[in-house]
Design an enzyme around this catalytic site. Sequence first.
Site, PDB file in Angstrom:
ATOM      1  N   CYS A  45      40.978  31.487  44.292  1.00 56.92           N
ATOM      2  CA  CYS A  45      41.428  30.262  44.891  1.00 56.92           C
ATOM      3  C   CYS A  45      40.782  30.002  46.391  1.00 56.92           C
ATOM      4  O   CYS A  45      41.166  31.016  47.240  1.00 56.92           O
ATOM      5  CB  CYS A  45      43.023  29.917  44.734  1.00 56.92           C
ATOM      6  SG  CYS A  45      43.298  28.304  45.128  1.00 56.92           S
TER       7      CYS A  45
ATOM      8  N   LYS B 276      39.605  37.916  38.525  1.00 57.67           N
ATOM      9  CA  LYS B 276      38.885  36.894  38.628  1.00 57.67           C
ATOM     10  C   LYS B 276      38.773  36.759  40.217  1.00 57.67           C
ATOM     11  O   LYS B 276      39.709  36.550  41.086  1.00 57.67           O
ATOM     12  CB  LYS B 276      39.324  35.537  38.227  1.00 57.67           C
ATOM     13  CG  LYS B 276      38.103  34.464  38.395  1.00 57.67           C
ATOM     14  CD  LYS B 276      38.600  33.366  37.258  1.00 57.67           C
ATOM     15  CE  LYS B 276      37.327  31.984  37.449  1.00 57.67           C
ATOM     16  NZ  LYS B 276      37.396  31.260  38.385  1.00 57.67           N
TER      17      LYS B 276
ATOM     18  N   ASN C  51      30.966  33.028  36.103  1.00 51.31           N
ATOM     19  CA  ASN C  51      31.727  31.517  36.079  1.00 51.31           C
ATOM     20  C   ASN C  51      30.676  30.668  37.443  1.00 51.31           C
ATOM     21  O   ASN C  51      30.427  31.331  38.389  1.00 51.31           O
ATOM     22  CB  ASN C  51      32.963  31.747  36.477  1.00 51.31           C
ATOM     23  CG  ASN C  51      33.624  30.256  37.004  1.00 51.31           C
ATOM     24  OD1 ASN C  51      34.620  30.361  37.938  1.00 51.31           O
ATOM     25  ND2 ASN C  51      33.552  29.589  36.281  1.00 51.31           N
TER      26      ASN C  51
END
Length: 431
Positions: free
Chosen positions: A140, A180, A241
């Site tokens: 994030c 991630k 991604n």
Amino acid sequence: SRAAWGRARSRRHTGVVNAALAPVLSAPVGAGPAGGATPLSLGTHRIWPPVVLAPMAGVTDTPYRVVCSRRGAPLCVNEMVTARAIVERHAPTLAMLDHHPSEPLRSLQLYGTDPYYLGEAVRFLVDSRPLDHLDLNFGCPAPKVTRLGGGAALPFKRPLFARMIRSAVAAAGDIPVTVKFRMGIDDDHLTYLDAGHIAQDEGSAWVALHARTAEQLYAPSARWDAIGELVSALDVPVLGNGDIFEASDAIDMIDRTGCAGVVIGRGCLGKSWLFSDLRAVFDGHEVPPPPTLREVSATAWEHAREAVAWRGAHEALPPRRSRAAARRSAIPQSPETRAITAFRKHLSWYLKGYPVGGDVRRAASLVTSLTEVELLLAGLDPDAELLVGNERLVRSHSGGPRRVALPAGWLGDPDDDPRLDPAAEAFSSGG
């Protein structure tokens, strides 16, 4: 032919892809354009196609995951939940942990900066609910997260990053844990190779790389070469991604990088049928043209009804409003109003790229009930098609680059093992 496309399109949007709800998904390995792709392993499960719906704060709630699952998404990760909020039994956070009975796999993403709270949160989840998968958020880039050392900032501190993953894996037992992360903080502070090795050494089942730095946010093109570099460096599977807006992009990413699968974020916003397109292309079938507004409207209506039904069943979940907004509102909102208010962004995304006009777009941003959604959709031209050139429209985040907010002195020694401000654990789940 146009007729064949119509038949395929009708099947795609009327439920044939519910076969994706089978607990174990098999693949015609070696067939079609995705000849090198194989199912992803996740504990005892095999994921086909090798596609994951990315956890997105404020987006991948239960209703949206249900809609995507019905269109072929084999693994849909819940929006981020905060470890400390789970440990402290924060009611709105606990309400976010529930899965719909139709979801093929039960997957959650956790955020944290303290190994103790992360481990305790995982133990609670394992002991209290059925669970198939846990993902850890270290990607994030939001300033409120990174300025406290969390999210994409945390992998820079290698000892803390290792302790976080070790704590989660130890507490999870047989539940697979994945990680991630982004490429790093900026081009001068890249962390993805170290982060990949640490995650692998600490027991991560796979890693997923968003091929941008935190500084880049979402604007520059994703750097797929970094995904390929990470694939070459690790033994565990690497998922890629970034910039997958059409089914062919997923095949291109796998072909160019050798990654084991793809994580779909912004590319599926307002177009959950991307997952049926992905299933088609991985199975070696032709992908049909974009749906007409008739099919888009049907999907939006389905999504709205699921949102209202789910919120009604979870009425204890309070509205996500600021205190100022709560003071301004003299009339309590009903569960339906709260659900449709949260659904508005999805409705706008569904309509983006179609010739609906400014008045309709403004009305979509103001709907407060199922009746208003139904009336708005009924007024659309059902035969309208996506405007030429809008196949790759970006919905939601598109900004960047932007300097990364960090704690004072954060970019000193990466082998420091800091104890972060407790406030880093305190922000609300879901972003």
